[in-house]
Design a protein around this motif. Structure first.
Motif, PDB file in Angstrom:
ATOM      1  N   LEU A  13       0.801  -1.208   0.000  1.00 39.11           N
ATOM      2  CA  LEU A  13       0.000   0.000   0.000  1.00 39.11           C
ATOM      3  C   LEU A  13       0.841   1.269   0.000  1.00 39.11           C
ATOM      4  O   LEU A  13       0.306   2.370  -0.008  1.00 39.11           O
ATOM      5  N   ALA A  14       2.179   1.111  -0.014  1.00 35.11           N
ATOM      6  CA  ALA A  14       3.056   2.282  -0.054  1.00 35.11           C
ATOM      7  C   ALA A  14       2.852   3.023  -1.379  1.00 35.11           C
ATOM      8  O   ALA A  14       2.463   2.428  -2.384  1.00 35.11           O
ATOM      9  N   PRO A  15       3.088   4.339  -1.415  1.00 37.13           N
ATOM     10  CA  PRO A  15       2.883   5.116  -2.647  1.00 37.13           C
ATOM     11  C   PRO A  15       3.649   4.526  -3.834  1.00 37.13           C
ATOM     12  O   PRO A  15       4.812   4.152  -3.711  1.00 37.13           O
ATOM     13  N   ALA A  16       2.997   4.442  -4.976  1.00 35.76           N
ATOM     14  CA  ALA A  16       3.611   3.859  -6.176  1.00 35.76           C
ATOM     15  C   ALA A  16       4.046   4.949  -7.139  1.00 35.76           C
ATOM     16  O   ALA A  16       3.518   6.056  -7.148  1.00 35.76           O
ATOM     17  N   ARG A  17       5.038   4.609  -7.974  1.00 36.18           N
ATOM     18  CA  ARG A  17       5.500   5.519  -9.021  1.00 36.18           C
ATOM     19  C   ARG A  17       5.445   4.755 -10.337  1.00 36.18           C
ATOM     20  O   ARG A  17       5.948   3.647 -10.440  1.00 36.18           O
ATOM     21  N   ALA A  18       4.827   5.335 -11.320  1.00 31.64           N
ATOM     22  CA  ALA A  18       4.634   4.634 -12.590  1.00 31.64           C
ATOM     23  C   ALA A  18       5.971   4.329 -13.258  1.00 31.64           C
ATOM     24  O   ALA A  18       6.945   5.062 -13.102  1.00 31.64           O
ATOM     25  N   ALA A  19       5.988   3.242 -14.032  1.00 32.42           N
ATOM     26  CA  ALA A  19       7.201   2.861 -14.751  1.00 32.42           C
ATOM     27  C   ALA A  19       7.511   3.870 -15.850  1.00 32.42           C
ATOM     28  O   ALA A  19       6.618   4.429 -16.486  1.00 32.42           O
ATOM     29  N   ASP A  20       8.805   4.105 -16.064  1.00 32.46           N
ATOM     30  CA  ASP A  20       9.256   5.006 -17.137  1.00 32.46           C
ATOM     31  C   ASP A  20       9.226   4.320 -18.499  1.00 32.46           C
ATOM     32  O   ASP A  20       9.157   4.988 -19.535  1.00 32.46           O
ATOM     33  N   LEU A  21       9.349   2.982 -18.481  1.00 29.31           N
ATOM     34  CA  LEU A  21       9.498   2.216 -19.711  1.00 29.31           C
ATOM     35  C   LEU A  21       8.444   1.119 -19.790  1.00 29.31           C
ATOM     36  O   LEU A  21       7.868   0.704 -18.783  1.00 29.31           O
ATOM     37  N   THR A  22       8.208   0.625 -20.983  1.00 30.36           N
ATOM     38  CA  THR A  22       7.376  -0.554 -21.175  1.00 30.36           C
ATOM     39  C   THR A  22       8.275  -1.782 -21.323  1.00 30.36           C
ATOM     40  O   THR A  22       9.488  -1.643 -21.540  1.00 30.36           O
ATOM     41  N   ARG A  23       7.703  -2.963 -21.234  1.00 27.41           N
ATOM     42  CA  ARG A  23       8.482  -4.181 -21.460  1.00 27.41           C
ATOM     43  C   ARG A  23       9.097  -4.160 -22.854  1.00 27.41           C
ATOM     44  O   ARG A  23      10.259  -4.554 -23.031  1.00 27.41           O
ATOM     45  N   GLU A  24       8.352  -3.683 -23.842  1.00 24.34           N
ATOM     46  CA  GLU A  24       8.852  -3.655 -25.211  1.00 24.34           C
ATOM     47  C   GLU A  24      10.082  -2.756 -25.337  1.00 24.34           C
ATOM     48  O   GLU A  24      11.037  -3.080 -26.059  1.00 24.34           O
ATOM     49  N   GLU A  25      10.071  -1.634 -24.632  1.00 23.45           N
ATOM     50  CA  GLU A  25      11.222  -0.738 -24.672  1.00 23.45           C
ATOM     51  C   GLU A  25      12.431  -1.365 -23.994  1.00 23.45           C
ATOM     52  O   GLU A  25      13.571  -1.193 -24.456  1.00 23.45           O
ATOM     53  N   VAL A  26      12.195  -2.100 -22.916  1.00 30.08           N
ATOM     54  CA  VAL A  26      13.286  -2.806 -22.245  1.00 30.08           C
ATOM     55  C   VAL A  26      13.883  -3.848 -23.188  1.00 30.08           C
ATOM     56  O   VAL A  26      15.104  -3.959 -23.316  1.00 30.08           O
ATOM     57  N   VAL A  27      13.031  -4.592 -23.869  1.00 27.21           N
ATOM     58  CA  VAL A  27      13.492  -5.630 -24.801  1.00 27.21           C
ATOM     59  C   VAL A  27      14.329  -5.016 -25.916  1.00 27.21           C
ATOM     60  O   VAL A  27      15.361  -5.561 -26.316  1.00 27.21           O
ATOM     61  N   ARG A  28      13.911  -3.864 -26.429  1.00 27.11           N
ATOM     62  CA  ARG A  28      14.666  -3.218 -27.513  1.00 27.11           C
ATOM     63  C   ARG A  28      16.051  -2.773 -27.033  1.00 27.11           C
ATOM     64  O   ARG A  28      17.045  -2.889 -27.758  1.00 27.11           O
ATOM     65  N   LYS A  29      16.129  -2.266 -25.799  1.00 30.80           N
ATOM     66  CA  LYS A  29      17.425  -1.843 -25.255  1.00 30.80           C
ATOM     67  C   LYS A  29      18.336  -3.047 -25.045  1.00 30.80           C
ATOM     68  O   LYS A  29      19.545  -2.976 -25.276  1.00 30.80           O
ATOM     69  N   LEU A  30      17.757  -4.161 -24.629  1.00 32.49           N
ATOM     70  CA  LEU A  30      18.552  -5.372 -24.436  1.00 32.49           C
ATOM     71  C   LEU A  30      19.079  -5.905 -25.770  1.00 32.49           C
ATOM     72  O   LEU A  30      20.190  -6.432 -25.850  1.00 32.49           O
ATOM     73  N   ALA A  31      18.278  -5.753 -26.812  1.00 34.61           N
ATOM     74  CA  ALA A  31      18.645  -6.303 -28.122  1.00 34.61           C
ATOM     75  C   ALA A  31      19.879  -5.628 -28.711  1.00 34.61           C
ATOM     76  O   ALA A  31      20.626  -6.254 -29.478  1.00 34.61           O
ATOM     77  N   VAL A  32      20.120  -4.354 -28.384  1.00 35.58           N
ATOM     78  CA  VAL A  32      21.265  -3.643 -28.950  1.00 35.58           C
ATOM     79  C   VAL A  32      22.431  -3.553 -27.968  1.00 35.58           C
ATOM     80  O   VAL A  32      23.464  -2.962 -28.278  1.00 35.58           O
ATOM     81  N   ALA A  33      22.264  -4.145 -26.793  1.00 34.53           N
ATOM     82  CA  ALA A  33      23.332  -4.099 -25.791  1.00 34.53           C
ATOM     83  C   ALA A  33      24.479  -5.023 -26.189  1.00 34.53           C
ATOM     84  O   ALA A  33      24.292  -6.005 -26.911  1.00 34.53           O
ATOM     85  N   THR A  34      25.676  -4.670 -25.747  1.00 34.20           N
ATOM     86  CA  THR A  34      26.862  -5.488 -25.980  1.00 34.20           C
ATOM     87  C   THR A  34      27.598  -5.658 -24.656  1.00 34.20           C
ATOM     88  O   THR A  34      27.354  -4.912 -23.703  1.00 34.20           O
ATOM     89  N   PRO A  35      28.528  -6.611 -24.569  1.00 29.52           N
ATOM     90  CA  PRO A  35      29.306  -6.752 -23.331  1.00 29.52           C
ATOM     91  C   PRO A  35      30.036  -5.475 -22.958  1.00 29.52           C
ATOM     92  O   PRO A  35      30.180  -5.144 -21.779  1.00 29.52           O
ATOM     93  N   ALA A  36      30.466  -4.710 -23.942  1.00 26.96           N
ATOM     94  CA  ALA A  36      31.177  -3.465 -23.672  1.00 26.96           C
ATOM     95  C   ALA A  36      30.223  -2.332 -23.307  1.00 26.96           C
ATOM     96  O   ALA A  36      30.600  -1.387 -22.610  1.00 26.96           O
ATOM     97  N   ALA A  37      28.982  -2.426 -23.778  1.00 31.77           N
ATOM     98  CA  ALA A  37      27.975  -1.397 -23.500  1.00 31.77           C
ATOM     99  C   ALA A  37      26.664  -2.075 -23.112  1.00 31.77           C
ATOM    100  O   ALA A  37      25.716  -2.145 -23.909  1.00 31.77           O
ATOM    101  N   PRO A  38      26.607  -2.595 -21.896  1.00 30.07           N
ATOM    102  CA  PRO A  38      25.401  -3.303 -21.452  1.00 30.07           C
ATOM    103  C   PRO A  38      24.206  -2.375 -21.330  1.00 30.07           C
ATOM    104  O   PRO A  38      24.363  -1.145 -21.218  1.00 30.07           O
TER     105      PRO A  38
END
Length: 252
Positions: A13-38
């Motif tokens: 019941l503690a105050p909530a803060r809406a997410a900045d990103l969607t799951r789809e946006e997270v997936v897109r960021k993961l897709a272009v990540a590299t070991p050097a730039a996670p």
């Protein structure tokens, strides 16, 4: 309603803060990540997102708001979660091996679909770092070998007694070689846990439950065990017992 459920309701019941990103946006960021730039989600809000089944290995979540996020079966090996808020996160079958949760808030994790332990749903935390973190969770029977809880705050908050007391639960957990130096484990339950070779130097163990725990070779130098219970515990080869304050060992 049990004390644990009442306390979890208070957290929920503690105050909530809406997410900045969607799951789809997270997936897109993961897709272009590299070991050097996670992928870097530091400081972002991922609150209540469903990130189940994603490979988040080595991603950065430093200071992120991950309250009530769903990480079921997610791969978080080596992920950087220092200072993150993981309160009420769903972590069934998640792999946090070697993850950095230093200074994080880890309270009320959902580790099983019910109150009973289920090996099929157990998350992995072997070698993870919780150094300096605030941790109140059900870690009973989990794989926590070599985990680092140095300086972690795991004592029960006695101010919440009227709403139901939440306490740290390591019942039957594998904590072989884990580090608890300088940690506060007040009223924690470590009964029947494997604590062989664990480091408790200078730890606060007030009223902790070590019934049946395997502490062979553990280092308890300078710990404060006032009110702690060690009935049936194995202490062969334990280091520093004469320096432990308040230690009471009953005849077995």
């Amino acid at each position: 309603m049990t004390a644990v459920l009442v306390s979890l309701l208070v957290l929920a019941l503690a105050p909530a803060r809406a997410a900045d990103l969607t799951r789809e946006e997270v997936v897109r960021k993961l897709a272009v990540a590299t070991p050097a730039a996670p992928a870097d989600f530091s400081g972002r809000s991922l609150e209540k997102l469903d990130l189940s089944d994603l490979d988040l290995s080595f991603a950065r979540f430093t200071g992120a708001n991950m309250r009530a996020v769903k990480l079921d079966s997610a791969w978080l090996r080596g992920a950087r979660l220092a200072g993150a808020n993981l309160n009420l996160a769903w972590v069934m079958r998640a792999d946090f091996t070697g993850a950095d949760l230093a200074g994080a808030s880890v309270q009320g994790l959902v580790v099983a679909p019910g109150l009973e332990f289920s090996a099929a749903h157990a998350p992995l935390f072997a070698g993870a770092s919780f150094a300096g973190a605030r941790v109140i969770a059900r870690f009973g029977h989990l794989d926590l070998r070599g985990a680092d809880f140095s300086g972690a705050r795991m004592a029960a908050d006695m101010r919440n007694q009227s709403m139901g007391l939440m306490r740290m639960d390591f019942t039957g957990a594998n904590l072989e070689g884990a580090r608890f130096a300088g940690a506060d484990l007040g009223r924690a339950v470590l009964s029947w846990a494997n604590l062989r070779g664990a480091d408790f130097r200078g730890a606060a163990l007030h009223m902790a439950n070590f019934v049946g725990a395997d502490l062979r070779g553990a280092d308890l130098t300078g710990a404060d065990a006032t009110g702690a219970t060690f009935d049936q515990a194995k202490l062969d080869g334990a280091i520093g017992l004469p320096t432990v304050r308040g230690l009471v060992l009953r005849a077995q």
